[in-house]
Scaffold this motif. Sequence first.
Motif, PDB file in Angstrom:
ATOM      1  N   GLN A 118      61.392 -13.321  34.484  1.00  0.00           N
ATOM      2  CA  GLN A 118      59.842 -13.626  34.573  1.00  0.00           C
ATOM      3  C   GLN A 118      59.740 -14.563  35.706  1.00  0.00           C
ATOM      4  OE1 GLN A 118      57.252 -12.090  32.983  1.00  0.00           O
ATOM      5  NE2 GLN A 118      59.008 -10.660  32.498  1.00  0.00           N
ATOM      6  N   GLU A 310      53.644 -26.533  41.067  1.00  0.00           N
ATOM      7  CA  GLU A 310      53.591 -25.186  41.357  1.00  0.00           C
ATOM      8  C   GLU A 310      53.463 -24.714  42.839  1.00  0.00           C
ATOM      9  OE1 GLU A 310      50.616 -21.121  40.902  1.00  0.00           O
ATOM     10  OE2 GLU A 310      50.444 -22.861  39.713  1.00  0.00           O
ATOM     11  N   GLU A 345      56.769 -23.434  32.331  1.00  0.00           N
ATOM     12  CA  GLU A 345      55.503 -23.388  33.002  1.00  0.00           C
ATOM     13  C   GLU A 345      55.798 -23.292  34.311  1.00  0.00           C
ATOM     14  OE1 GLU A 345      52.006 -24.128  35.244  1.00  0.00           O
ATOM     15  OE2 GLU A 345      53.772 -25.568  35.040  1.00  0.00           O
ATOM     16  N   LEU A 348      57.622 -19.752  35.251  1.00  0.00           N
ATOM     17  CA  LEU A 348      56.514 -18.485  35.046  1.00  0.00           C
ATOM     18  C   LEU A 348      55.472 -18.526  36.179  1.00  0.00           C
ATOM     19  CD1 LEU A 348      56.005 -18.797  31.204  1.00  0.00           C
ATOM     20  CD2 LEU A 348      57.208 -17.035  32.523  1.00  0.00           C
ATOM     21  N   SER A 349      54.976 -19.649  36.489  1.00  0.00           N
ATOM     22  CA  SER A 349      54.014 -19.817  37.612  1.00  0.00           C
ATOM     23  C   SER A 349      54.616 -19.231  38.882  1.00  0.00           C
ATOM     24  CB  SER A 349      53.726 -21.264  37.940  1.00  0.00           C
ATOM     25  OG  SER A 349      52.785 -21.734  36.751  1.00  0.00           O
ATOM     26  N   GLY A 351      57.099 -16.958  39.072  1.00  0.00           N
ATOM     27  CA  GLY A 351      57.127 -15.817  38.868  1.00  0.00           C
ATOM     28  C   GLY A 351      55.909 -14.807  39.088  1.00  0.00           C
ATOM     29  N   LYS A 352      54.799 -15.606  38.611  1.00  0.00           N
ATOM     30  CA  LYS A 352      53.407 -14.771  38.944  1.00  0.00           C
ATOM     31  C   LYS A 352      53.297 -14.720  40.389  1.00  0.00           C
ATOM     32  CE  LYS A 352      48.593 -15.414  37.228  1.00  0.00           C
ATOM     33  NZ  LYS A 352      47.813 -16.189  36.583  1.00  0.00           N
ATOM     34  N   TRP A 353      53.531 -15.716  41.098  1.00  0.00           N
ATOM     35  CA  TRP A 353      53.313 -15.734  42.479  1.00  0.00           C
ATOM     36  C   TRP A 353      53.937 -14.595  43.145  1.00  0.00           C
ATOM     37  CZ3 TRP A 353      55.801 -16.146  47.058  1.00  0.00           C
ATOM     38  CH2 TRP A 353      54.962 -16.318  48.157  1.00  0.00           C
ATOM     39  N   ARG A 355      55.295 -12.005  41.867  1.00  0.00           N
ATOM     40  CA  ARG A 355      54.783 -10.409  41.401  1.00  0.00           C
ATOM     41  C   ARG A 355      53.853  -9.984  42.342  1.00  0.00           C
ATOM     42  NH1 ARG A 355      56.133 -12.392  36.385  1.00  0.00           N
ATOM     43  NH2 ARG A 355      54.078 -13.164  35.919  1.00  0.00           N
ATOM     44  N   VAL A 356      52.873 -10.775  42.940  1.00  0.00           N
ATOM     45  CA  VAL A 356      51.835 -10.427  43.951  1.00  0.00           C
ATOM     46  C   VAL A 356      52.428 -10.672  45.317  1.00  0.00           C
ATOM     47  CG1 VAL A 356      49.733 -11.131  44.714  1.00  0.00           C
ATOM     48  CG2 VAL A 356      49.931 -11.366  42.496  1.00  0.00           C
ATOM     49  N   VAL A 446      46.142 -15.133  43.679  1.00  0.00           N
ATOM     50  CA  VAL A 446      47.048 -16.184  43.222  1.00  0.00           C
ATOM     51  C   VAL A 446      46.246 -17.598  43.662  1.00  0.00           C
ATOM     52  CG1 VAL A 446      49.267 -15.041  43.522  1.00  0.00           C
ATOM     53  CG2 VAL A 446      48.258 -16.061  45.476  1.00  0.00           C
TER      54      VAL A 446
END
Length: 458
Positions: A118, A310, A345, A348-349, A351-353, A355-356, A446
Amino acid sequence: MASLGEARGLLLLLVVVVAAAGAAGGPRYSPDWPSLDARPLPAWFDQAKVGVFVHWGVFSVPAYGSEWFWWHWQGERRADYERFVREHYPPNTSYADFAPRFTARDFSPRYWAWLFEQAGARYVVLTTKHHEGFTNWGSPVSWNWNSVDTGPHQDLVGKLGQALRERNIRYGLYHSLLEWFNPLYLDDKKNGFKTQNFVISKTMPELYDLVLRYKPDLVWSDGDWEGPDTYWNSTSFLAWLYNDSPVKDTVVVNDRWCNNCSCNHGGYYNCADKYKPGTLPQHKWEMCTSIDKLSWGYRSNMQVNELMDESSIISELVQTVSFGGNYLLNVGPTKEGVIVPIFQERLLSLGKWLRVNGEAIYASKPWRVQMENTTIDAWYTSKGSTVYAIFLTWPESGVLKLSSPIPSSSTQVTMLGFSETLKWEKALYKGLMITLPYVPPSALPVPCCWTLKLEGVA
């Protein structure tokens, strides 16, 4: 621990068995740096870009200061470490007394693997043995000072490797060549590294054992700085690794193989912890850094202002990849095997970045320019003829000026994670002016560090 004679026999047997099984064909590398340094780096490493580092061992029990706890306490006899032990442990406590408390009772390798996936990590590096000498697998030459005989009573290296491979994540093994307080090492050191009893009976048998058991994608060496390569037998091991090991075609190594190897010899370069080159290096490199800015191992008293946030993590990743590097981000689990929520956290932050914006990171190459030499904080990567500009601060005017790209009549600009094509015009002197999406911050893909995809620019 195995006797010196037994260890020599084990090492000889390992080398003979694997050499006999080595596949024919392909170039043969000789045990010298000119030959070894000429080996092409397997392509997967440069394509991966993002990794997670895990520092875990007996040092996770005191969870104070850093993973160098034993050295600061009994090597340097620092007063703050001596006071910590007096206040938290019974009289006459030794470092070995910490091992049974390294329980790993909450270790969930499949959850770790999910978390790292993730986070966008394409490879994970675990400390199999730090400078304390404790091995996170049942090393046959580390009797009663390993995770199978004491503490967790588990093969931590094997369990994590299995979970990572279920998710097709590459597996790297960190291994320290030296051990601070091993009597054999101290004796070799006293002899000016003219004897090799420690290398022959401990370090080399462990390296061969790790490769044969776990077939790692990466061997991340450390603890090299006191002895020359002739002491460590580094070139002989690497020649075997590249010629005859079961991972000879895919394995990657770093540069910590002797006291003058860093930034000079090996596979890719680390150069130093948290290394930032400042300009584009000619050799593949990796930046390793830690979410906890003060330690690689877990600290129970860490404070939030001592951790990377982050935006710091993402901007450091972007700058590293722009300069052609890989980014290896460290977490230190607790002695129970928990990756604390604030580390989760942060991962995961990231990973979220990714993904975009991962299109601009994974398998990218440095562009002809790495960053804007203006007041604009923007960094470049590329894939073929496509250029990516990652800007770290949103301009108040809503218009971003990039002076480095040369636009053409076919230039097209989009933002990753945003569907519409963006309007642009030629800047007065050079470059282009890009009108950014006029949307509320909550509608942006993001919260920081946005990527423009530039097609048809030179």
